[in-house]
Design a protein around this motif. Structure first.
Motif, PDB file in Angstrom:
ATOM      1  N   LEU A  74       0.824  -1.206   0.000  1.00 47.54           N
ATOM      2  CA  LEU A  74       0.000   0.000   0.000  1.00 47.54           C
ATOM      3  C   LEU A  74       0.858   1.257   0.000  1.00 47.54           C
ATOM      4  O   LEU A  74       1.892   1.307   0.661  1.00 47.54           O
ATOM      5  CB  LEU A  74      -0.905   0.033   1.218  1.00 47.54           C
ATOM      6  CG  LEU A  74      -1.785  -1.190   1.481  1.00 47.54           C
ATOM      7  CD1 LEU A  74      -2.678  -0.937   2.692  1.00 47.54           C
ATOM      8  CD2 LEU A  74      -2.606  -1.550   0.256  1.00 47.54           C
ATOM      9  N   ALA A  75       0.391   2.266  -0.707  1.00 44.59           N
ATOM     10  CA  ALA A  75       1.008   3.579  -0.583  1.00 44.59           C
ATOM     11  C   ALA A  75       0.604   4.190   0.749  1.00 44.59           C
ATOM     12  O   ALA A  75      -0.503   3.952   1.244  1.00 44.59           O
ATOM     13  CB  ALA A  75       0.572   4.472  -1.733  1.00 44.59           C
ATOM     14  N   MET A  76       1.501   4.993   1.298  1.00 49.37           N
ATOM     15  CA  MET A  76       1.246   5.630   2.585  1.00 49.37           C
ATOM     16  C   MET A  76       1.496   7.126   2.469  1.00 49.37           C
ATOM     17  O   MET A  76       2.302   7.584   1.659  1.00 49.37           O
ATOM     18  CB  MET A  76       2.174   5.043   3.652  1.00 49.37           C
ATOM     19  CG  MET A  76       2.061   3.540   3.838  1.00 49.37           C
ATOM     20  SD  MET A  76       0.499   3.030   4.566  1.00 49.37           S
ATOM     21  CE  MET A  76       0.694   3.682   6.220  1.00 49.37           C
ATOM     22  N   GLY A  77       0.813   7.874   3.322  1.00 50.65           N
ATOM     23  CA  GLY A  77       0.987   9.318   3.269  1.00 50.65           C
ATOM     24  C   GLY A  77       0.959   9.946   4.646  1.00 50.65           C
ATOM     25  O   GLY A  77       0.505   9.327   5.623  1.00 50.65           O
ATOM     26  N   TRP A  78       1.466  11.159   4.697  1.00 53.63           N
ATOM     27  CA  TRP A  78       1.398  11.984   5.905  1.00 53.63           C
ATOM     28  C   TRP A  78       0.677  13.285   5.556  1.00 53.63           C
ATOM     29  O   TRP A  78       0.974  13.920   4.536  1.00 53.63           O
ATOM     30  CB  TRP A  78       2.791  12.303   6.430  1.00 53.63           C
ATOM     31  CG  TRP A  78       3.494  11.154   7.085  1.00 53.63           C
ATOM     32  CD1 TRP A  78       4.378  10.293   6.504  1.00 53.63           C
ATOM     33  CD2 TRP A  78       3.385  10.754   8.456  1.00 53.63           C
ATOM     34  NE1 TRP A  78       4.820   9.377   7.421  1.00 53.63           N
ATOM     35  CE2 TRP A  78       4.226   9.643   8.644  1.00 53.63           C
ATOM     36  CE3 TRP A  78       2.665  11.238   9.557  1.00 53.63           C
ATOM     37  CZ2 TRP A  78       4.368   8.994   9.872  1.00 53.63           C
ATOM     38  CZ3 TRP A  78       2.804  10.593  10.780  1.00 53.63           C
ATOM     39  CH2 TRP A  78       3.644   9.483  10.928  1.00 53.63           C
ATOM     40  N   PHE A  79      -0.223  13.669   6.423  1.00 50.65           N
ATOM     41  CA  PHE A  79      -0.939  14.930   6.307  1.00 50.65           C
ATOM     42  C   PHE A  79      -0.814  15.664   7.644  1.00 50.65           C
ATOM     43  O   PHE A  79      -0.439  15.072   8.644  1.00 50.65           O
ATOM     44  CB  PHE A  79      -2.413  14.688   5.990  1.00 50.65           C
ATOM     45  CG  PHE A  79      -2.653  14.169   4.595  1.00 50.65           C
ATOM     46  CD1 PHE A  79      -2.392  12.841   4.278  1.00 50.65           C
ATOM     47  CD2 PHE A  79      -3.155  15.004   3.612  1.00 50.65           C
ATOM     48  CE1 PHE A  79      -2.606  12.361   2.997  1.00 50.65           C
ATOM     49  CE2 PHE A  79      -3.376  14.527   2.328  1.00 50.65           C
ATOM     50  CZ  PHE A  79      -3.100  13.211   2.029  1.00 50.65           C
ATOM     51  N   ILE A 128       4.598   8.045   0.044  1.00 44.11           N
ATOM     52  CA  ILE A 128       5.600   7.077  -0.374  1.00 44.11           C
ATOM     53  C   ILE A 128       4.875   5.891  -1.004  1.00 44.11           C
ATOM     54  O   ILE A 128       3.841   5.447  -0.502  1.00 44.11           O
ATOM     55  CB  ILE A 128       6.477   6.652   0.828  1.00 44.11           C
ATOM     56  CG1 ILE A 128       7.631   5.761   0.394  1.00 44.11           C
ATOM     57  CG2 ILE A 128       5.643   6.016   1.931  1.00 44.11           C
ATOM     58  CD1 ILE A 128       8.695   5.582   1.479  1.00 44.11           C
ATOM     59  N   ASN A 129       5.409   5.398  -2.111  1.00 40.76           N
ATOM     60  CA  ASN A 129       4.731   4.286  -2.773  1.00 40.76           C
ATOM     61  C   ASN A 129       4.995   2.987  -2.024  1.00 40.76           C
ATOM     62  O   ASN A 129       5.714   2.945  -1.031  1.00 40.76           O
ATOM     63  CB  ASN A 129       5.135   4.211  -4.241  1.00 40.76           C
ATOM     64  CG  ASN A 129       6.509   3.584  -4.440  1.00 40.76           C
ATOM     65  OD1 ASN A 129       7.402   3.755  -3.616  1.00 40.76           O
ATOM     66  ND2 ASN A 129       6.659   2.842  -5.518  1.00 40.76           N
ATOM     67  N   TRP A 130       4.432   1.913  -2.510  1.00 41.75           N
ATOM     68  CA  TRP A 130       4.445   0.653  -1.773  1.00 41.75           C
ATOM     69  C   TRP A 130       5.853   0.152  -1.487  1.00 41.75           C
ATOM     70  O   TRP A 130       6.127  -0.400  -0.431  1.00 41.75           O
ATOM     71  CB  TRP A 130       3.657  -0.403  -2.549  1.00 41.75           C
ATOM     72  CG  TRP A 130       4.342  -0.824  -3.804  1.00 41.75           C
ATOM     73  CD1 TRP A 130       4.300  -0.188  -5.023  1.00 41.75           C
ATOM     74  CD2 TRP A 130       5.202  -1.946  -3.970  1.00 41.75           C
ATOM     75  NE1 TRP A 130       5.082  -0.851  -5.934  1.00 41.75           N
ATOM     76  CE2 TRP A 130       5.654  -1.936  -5.319  1.00 41.75           C
ATOM     77  CE3 TRP A 130       5.644  -2.965  -3.121  1.00 41.75           C
ATOM     78  CZ2 TRP A 130       6.509  -2.902  -5.808  1.00 41.75           C
ATOM     79  CZ3 TRP A 130       6.494  -3.929  -3.617  1.00 41.75           C
ATOM     80  CH2 TRP A 130       6.920  -3.888  -4.950  1.00 41.75           C
ATOM     81  N   SER A 131       6.769   0.359  -2.406  1.00 40.34           N
ATOM     82  CA  SER A 131       8.118  -0.183  -2.234  1.00 40.34           C
ATOM     83  C   SER A 131       9.069   0.785  -1.560  1.00 40.34           C
ATOM     84  O   SER A 131      10.151   0.385  -1.121  1.00 40.34           O
ATOM     85  CB  SER A 131       8.690  -0.551  -3.595  1.00 40.34           C
ATOM     86  OG  SER A 131       8.930   0.619  -4.361  1.00 40.34           O
ATOM     87  N   GLY A 132       8.684   2.042  -1.515  1.00 42.96           N
ATOM     88  CA  GLY A 132       9.585   3.058  -0.979  1.00 42.96           C
ATOM     89  C   GLY A 132      10.468   3.695  -2.023  1.00 42.96           C
ATOM     90  O   GLY A 132      11.246   4.601  -1.715  1.00 42.96           O
TER      91      GLY A 132
END
Length: 124
Positions: free
Chosen positions: A32-37, A51-55
């Motif tokens: 999964l892609a992850m994000g910060w807000f 950041i995408n799934w692999s980094g």
């Protein structure tokens, strides 16, 4: 379902650093892609980094580019946000988010799971 728990916030002075962590549970987030807000008082939630799934691919808001670094450790099911050269305007509650896609960028609509947030306060 994915549960996200942020940690690492605190009160620092301008120029200091913080490292936020986002621990995921319920399922692996390695695909999964992850994000910060972040959301400051009286303001709308705004995108910080993703950041995408692999980094291998990362994306930043212009306001934090060159100061913040997003990374992930898929073996630990954890995502990090390293924040350097902090400014008072970085004061906000920081939220971690997970997308069901492998790539996500800056729209909250791309993310399906959210943490409760961690407060970062930067004094001048």
């Amino acid at each position: 379902q994915v549960q996200l728990v942020e940690s690492g916030g605190g009160m620092v002075q301008a120029g200091d650093s913080l490292r936020l962590s986002c621990a995921a549970s319920g399922r692996t987030v390695s695909s999964l892609a992850m994000g910060w807000f972040r959301q400051a008082p009286g303001k709308e939630r705004e995108f910080v980094a993703s950041i995408n799934w692999s980094g291998a691919n990362t994306y930043y808001a212009d306001s934090v580019k060159g100061r913040f670094t997003v990374s992930r450790d898929n073996a630990k099911n954890t995502v990090y946000l390293r924040m350097n050269s902090l400014k008072p305007e970085d004061t906000a509650v920081y939220y971690c988010a997970a997308s069901l896609g492998m790539v996500a960028r800056d729209s909250p609509a791309e993310y399906h799971y959210w943490g409760q947030g961690t407060q970062a306060t930067v004094s001048s």
